[in-house]
Design a protein around this motif. Structure first.
Motif, PDB file in Angstrom:
ATOM      1  N   TYR A 116      43.449  42.847  46.018  1.00  0.00           N
ATOM      2  CA  TYR A 116      42.544  44.004  45.975  1.00  0.00           C
ATOM      3  C   TYR A 116      41.844  43.897  44.629  1.00  0.00           C
ATOM      4  O   TYR A 116      41.095  44.402  44.159  1.00  0.00           O
ATOM      5  N   ASP A 117      42.628  43.218  43.597  1.00  0.00           N
ATOM      6  CA  ASP A 117      42.138  43.091  42.240  1.00  0.00           C
ATOM      7  C   ASP A 117      42.131  41.745  41.581  1.00  0.00           C
ATOM      8  O   ASP A 117      41.271  40.766  42.129  1.00  0.00           O
ATOM      9  N   ASP A 118      43.029  41.203  40.936  1.00  0.00           N
ATOM     10  CA  ASP A 118      43.056  40.134  40.071  1.00  0.00           C
ATOM     11  C   ASP A 118      43.435  38.815  41.157  1.00  0.00           C
ATOM     12  O   ASP A 118      44.159  39.181  42.027  1.00  0.00           O
ATOM     13  N   SER A 138      47.040  42.882  39.532  1.00  0.00           N
ATOM     14  CA  SER A 138      46.613  43.465  37.928  1.00  0.00           C
ATOM     15  C   SER A 138      47.726  44.225  37.390  1.00  0.00           C
ATOM     16  O   SER A 138      48.323  44.130  36.245  1.00  0.00           O
ATOM     17  N   SER A 176      47.936  42.283  45.213  1.00  0.00           N
ATOM     18  CA  SER A 176      47.502  42.878  43.901  1.00  0.00           C
ATOM     19  C   SER A 176      48.030  42.165  42.662  1.00  0.00           C
ATOM     20  O   SER A 176      49.383  42.456  42.893  1.00  0.00           O
TER      21      SER A 176
END
Ligand code: KG4
Ligand code: ZN
Length: 340
Positions: free
Chosen positions: A168-170, A221, A219
């Motif tokens: 979803y992010d990093d 981050s 996810s």
């Protein structure tokens, strides 16, 4: 080449990879046999900035590409006239960096009088397992974990890839790089943390396992923030212990999801790709978890996991066989998705 675009069964393909900070060229025969796999890294040029600087990467590719291609051809014992095709990574990646490889590949194809084919970097990471084991039966599930991407894909057949989940992010590699920076380690952070963690206690700190439900997404981050907060509140904990505990949280998450993806799709074989797949702890844990779950785990050689051009040449061969060449007007796609 035939009129339909089919390449010879034993076609010799020159692959070029310049999507990020590795300038790479390789020669692969029949999409499976690696004759040369040359990589010139640029890590020392980006290290002072703690991450890849797109402008520096583009310029470095221009400087390095000629020598890297020449080395690959010499190592493979062939010349331009022996080539059946030239393949280059067309995305995803940094636009300026991709343009260097794609432009070089088109020029070489023109000079050699052979077709050019553009290759998706993520597809290539997924299909790199066939360079490790040419007879690997599909379907299998691949975890691609790199500096820019973290995803799970079902490889139903060569070229038939289905996205099962993604971050979803990093990306996992990005988390390694950012946490390494936080811990005062060098760039790229993955190998640094990998090395340091061997001297640390992974149970010294219990960092969160993100998305700890049955979703096949990731996810990272929050994990990075958890490490930052822990450093602030407990500076006395040895850096090696923090590195080992962070790595354990990432590896735990990746391996749990990989096994869950195999269970969900009913496949009996899983593989790894991307730079993070070079992580020693991930390789050990994937083998252990696979044995426990009755899965065959195929671990491609580290040189086939990190960015390389052998995977581009192999995937280029397959694309050419299935879909024919790309026009020399074909561009780059910095935001390409899996299968795109
Ligand atoms: O696939 P890759 O070579 O390039 C991208 O497409 O991003 O992956 C590079 C990433 C970097 O974030 C690097 O820190 C990470 O892979 N990496 C590792 C290891 N070796 C490279 N991460 C953990 N452990 C390693 N041994
Ligand atoms: Zn990559």
């Amino acid at each position: 080449m035939s009129a339909t675009g089919a390449v010879r069964a034993h076609g010799v393909v020159l692959g070029i990879e310049t999507s990020c900070d590795e300038t790479a060229a390789a020669v692969v025969v029949a999409g499976r046999e690696v004759r040369a796999n040359v990589v010139a890294g640029q890590a020392e040029r980006h290290a002072p900035f703690g991450g890849v600087v797109p402008e520096i990467a583009g310029r470095a590719h221009v400087e390095l590409i000629g020598g890297v291609v020449a080395d690959a051809l010499v190592e493979a014992g062939c010349t331009l006239t022996d080539l059946d095709a030239v393949a280059a990574c067309r995305g995803p990646g940094l636009a300026g960096a991709l343009l260097v490889g794609v432009s070089a590949a088109k020029a070489l194809a023109l000079a050699a009088g052979c077709p050019y084919v553009g290759v998706n970097h993520l597809d290539a990471h997924c299909e790199a397992a066939w360079l490790e084991d040419p007879d690997l039966p599909a379907p299998f599930v691949t975890l691609v974990a790199s500096g820019g991407h973290t995803l799970l894909a079902l490889v139903e057949a060569p070229g038939a890839l289905r996205l099962l989940g993604e971050t979803y992010d990093d990306a996992a590699g990005e988390a390694f790089d950012k946490v390494a920076r936080l811990l005062g380690l060098g760039y790229p952070g993955g190998p640094e943390i990998d090395r340091l963690a061997t001297r640390g206690d992974p149970s010294a700190v219990r960092f969160p396992r993100p998305v700890a439900d049955d979703r096949l997404d990731f996810s990272f981050s929050g994990l990075k923030t958890a490490v930052a907060n822990h450093r602030r509140d407990h500076p006395e904990v040895p850096v090696a212990d923090v590195a080992a505990a962070f790595q354990e949280a990432v590896v735990d998450t990746l391996v749990t999801k990989l096994v869950a993806a195999a269970r969900r799709t009913g496949v009996r074989t899983v593989t790894l790709g991307g730079g993070v797949a070079a992580n020693s702890r991930l390789r050990v844990r994937a083998l252990e978890a696979g044995e426990e779950a009755g899965l065959r785990v195929v671990l491609p050689d580290r040189a086939l996991c990190t960015d390389n051009a052998a995977m581009i040449a192999a995937t280029g061969f397959r694309r050419l066989r299935d879909r024919g060449p790309d026009p020399l007007t074909g561009g780059v796609d910095p935001a390409a998705r899996l299968g795109g």
